[in-house]
Design a protein around this motif. Structure first.
Motif, PDB file in Angstrom:
ATOM      1  N   GLN A   3       0.836  -1.191   0.000  1.00 17.60           N
ATOM      2  CA  GLN A   3       0.000   0.000   0.000  1.00 17.60           C
ATOM      3  C   GLN A   3       0.874   1.246   0.000  1.00 17.60           C
ATOM      4  O   GLN A   3       1.991   1.254   0.528  1.00 17.60           O
ATOM      5  CB  GLN A   3      -0.919   0.021   1.226  1.00 17.60           C
ATOM      6  CG  GLN A   3      -2.009  -1.030   1.203  1.00 17.60           C
ATOM      7  CD  GLN A   3      -2.960  -0.912   2.377  1.00 17.60           C
ATOM      8  OE1 GLN A   3      -2.584  -0.477   3.456  1.00 17.60           O
ATOM      9  NE2 GLN A   3      -4.220  -1.274   2.158  1.00 17.60           N
ATOM     10  N   LEU A   4       0.324   2.303  -0.584  1.00 20.64           N
ATOM     11  CA  LEU A   4       0.950   3.612  -0.573  1.00 20.64           C
ATOM     12  C   LEU A   4      -0.051   4.624  -0.035  1.00 20.64           C
ATOM     13  O   LEU A   4      -1.257   4.507  -0.297  1.00 20.64           O
ATOM     14  CB  LEU A   4       1.379   4.024  -1.978  1.00 20.64           C
ATOM     15  CG  LEU A   4       2.464   3.178  -2.652  1.00 20.64           C
ATOM     16  CD1 LEU A   4       2.578   3.522  -4.126  1.00 20.64           C
ATOM     17  CD2 LEU A   4       3.801   3.393  -1.957  1.00 20.64           C
ATOM     18  N   ALA A   5       0.448   5.602   0.673  1.00 21.07           N
ATOM     19  CA  ALA A   5      -0.439   6.629   1.219  1.00 21.07           C
ATOM     20  C   ALA A   5       0.233   7.985   1.094  1.00 21.07           C
ATOM     21  O   ALA A   5       1.328   8.191   1.634  1.00 21.07           O
ATOM     22  CB  ALA A   5      -0.775   6.334   2.672  1.00 21.07           C
ATOM     23  N   GLU A   6      -0.440   8.898   0.389  1.00 16.20           N
ATOM     24  CA  GLU A   6       0.083  10.253   0.241  1.00 16.20           C
ATOM     25  C   GLU A   6      -0.478  11.157   1.341  1.00 16.20           C
ATOM     26  O   GLU A   6      -1.584  10.931   1.854  1.00 16.20           O
ATOM     27  CB  GLU A   6      -0.318  10.863  -1.113  1.00 16.20           C
ATOM     28  CG  GLU A   6       0.088  10.080  -2.334  1.00 16.20           C
ATOM     29  CD  GLU A   6      -0.994   9.135  -2.811  1.00 16.20           C
ATOM     30  OE1 GLU A   6      -0.966   8.733  -3.983  1.00 16.20           O
ATOM     31  OE2 GLU A   6      -1.875   8.787  -1.998  1.00 16.20           O
ATOM     32  N   SER A   7       0.272  12.175   1.656  1.00 21.31           N
ATOM     33  CA  SER A   7      -0.196  13.205   2.581  1.00 21.31           C
ATOM     34  C   SER A   7       0.533  14.498   2.271  1.00 21.31           C
ATOM     35  O   SER A   7       1.547  14.499   1.562  1.00 21.31           O
ATOM     36  CB  SER A   7       0.051  12.785   4.038  1.00 21.31           C
ATOM     37  OG  SER A   7       1.424  12.588   4.272  1.00 21.31           O
ATOM     38  N   GLY A   8       0.005  15.584   2.798  1.00 21.14           N
ATOM     39  CA  GLY A   8       0.684  16.866   2.661  1.00 21.14           C
ATOM     40  C   GLY A   8       0.050  17.841   1.693  1.00 21.14           C
ATOM     41  O   GLY A   8       0.538  18.963   1.535  1.00 21.14           O
ATOM     42  N   GLY A   9      -1.025  17.441   1.037  1.00 21.72           N
ATOM     43  CA  GLY A   9      -1.680  18.354   0.116  1.00 21.72           C
ATOM     44  C   GLY A   9      -2.463  19.426   0.851  1.00 21.72           C
ATOM     45  O   GLY A   9      -2.558  19.433   2.077  1.00 21.72           O
ATOM     46  N   GLY A  10      -3.014  20.335   0.079  1.00 22.29           N
ATOM     47  CA  GLY A  10      -3.812  21.393   0.666  1.00 22.29           C
ATOM     48  C   GLY A  10      -3.946  22.582  -0.253  1.00 22.29           C
ATOM     49  O   GLY A  10      -3.632  22.507  -1.445  1.00 22.29           O
ATOM     50  N   LEU A  11      -4.388  23.689   0.324  1.00 22.78           N
ATOM     51  CA  LEU A  11      -4.545  24.940  -0.400  1.00 22.78           C
ATOM     52  C   LEU A  11      -3.297  25.788  -0.196  1.00 22.78           C
ATOM     53  O   LEU A  11      -2.838  25.984   0.936  1.00 22.78           O
ATOM     54  CB  LEU A  11      -5.768  25.693   0.118  1.00 22.78           C
ATOM     55  CG  LEU A  11      -6.006  27.099  -0.432  1.00 22.78           C
ATOM     56  CD1 LEU A  11      -6.291  27.043  -1.932  1.00 22.78           C
ATOM     57  CD2 LEU A  11      -7.152  27.769   0.321  1.00 22.78           C
ATOM     58  N   VAL A  12      -2.754  26.275  -1.294  1.00 23.27           N
ATOM     59  CA  VAL A  12      -1.547  27.101  -1.222  1.00 23.27           C
ATOM     60  C   VAL A  12      -1.692  28.258  -2.196  1.00 23.27           C
ATOM     61  O   VAL A  12      -2.311  28.110  -3.268  1.00 23.27           O
ATOM     62  CB  VAL A  12      -0.286  26.258  -1.519  1.00 23.27           C
ATOM     63  CG1 VAL A  12      -0.322  25.672  -2.917  1.00 23.27           C
ATOM     64  CG2 VAL A  12       0.986  27.052  -1.294  1.00 23.27           C
ATOM     65  N   GLN A  13      -1.143  29.391  -1.839  1.00 20.67           N
ATOM     66  CA  GLN A  13      -1.193  30.551  -2.733  1.00 20.67           C
ATOM     67  C   GLN A  13      -0.177  30.400  -3.852  1.00 20.67           C
ATOM     68  O   GLN A  13       0.840  29.713  -3.698  1.00 20.67           O
ATOM     69  CB  GLN A  13      -0.908  31.816  -1.946  1.00 20.67           C
ATOM     70  CG  GLN A  13      -2.002  32.183  -0.958  1.00 20.67           C
ATOM     71  CD  GLN A  13      -1.773  33.535  -0.316  1.00 20.67           C
ATOM     72  OE1 GLN A  13      -0.674  34.069  -0.352  1.00 20.67           O
ATOM     73  NE2 GLN A  13      -2.815  34.091   0.264  1.00 20.67           N
ATOM     74  N   PRO A  14      -0.434  31.027  -4.976  1.00 19.03           N
ATOM     75  CA  PRO A  14       0.565  31.014  -6.057  1.00 19.03           C
ATOM     76  C   PRO A  14       1.917  31.492  -5.541  1.00 19.03           C
ATOM     77  O   PRO A  14       2.009  32.475  -4.802  1.00 19.03           O
ATOM     78  CB  PRO A  14      -0.018  31.991  -7.072  1.00 19.03           C
ATOM     79  CG  PRO A  14      -1.493  31.920  -6.851  1.00 19.03           C
ATOM     80  CD  PRO A  14      -1.657  31.743  -5.367  1.00 19.03           C
TER      81      PRO A  14
END
Length: 125
Positions: A3-14
């Motif tokens: 299994q693989l699990a991503e994390s760390g995404g979100g909303l970021v400004q340009p």
């Protein structure tokens, strides 16, 4: 079971930065080519970067060269994606994948055996 699990995404400004993590379980990431791909709505999944299993050589898509870095932490069985100077058109779901048959760089999504569930990155002001 692998299994693989991503994390760390979100909303970021340009212009902002994010660091994505890809954690493996059930297998050792160090011995596999690991890639980061992204998929925007209505578009195909495209390669962003990958790191090979054989010698940890790396590939970066032209659109991200100089702004992102892929690294391994073998002790944590993880791969990271540091993304800098993000732009709005990079809004997408980001996936990490493992190609267990490749010895080198693998840029084609169809060749990957395992995928994480994805993490959303939204670049917007």
């Amino acid at each position: 079971q692998a299994q693989l699990a991503e994390s760390g995404g979100g909303l970021v400004q340009p212009g902002g930065s994010l660091r994505l993590s890809c954690a493996g379980s059930g297998f050792t990431l160090e011995y596999n080519t690991i890639g980061w791909f992204r998929q925007a709505p209505g578009k195909e999944r495209e390669v962003v970067t990958c790191i090979s299993s054989s010698d940890s050589s790396t590939y970066y898509a032209d659109s991200v060269k100089g702004r992102i870095t892929i690294t391994r932490d073998n002790a944590k069985n993880a791969v990271y994606l540091q993304m800098n100077r993000l732009i709005p058109k990079e809004t997408a779901v980001y996936y990490c994948g493992a190609d267990m048959e490749a010895m080198g760089i693998s840029m084609v999504a169809e060749g990957y055996n395992y995928w994480g569930q994805g993490t959303q990155i939204t670049v917007s002001s």
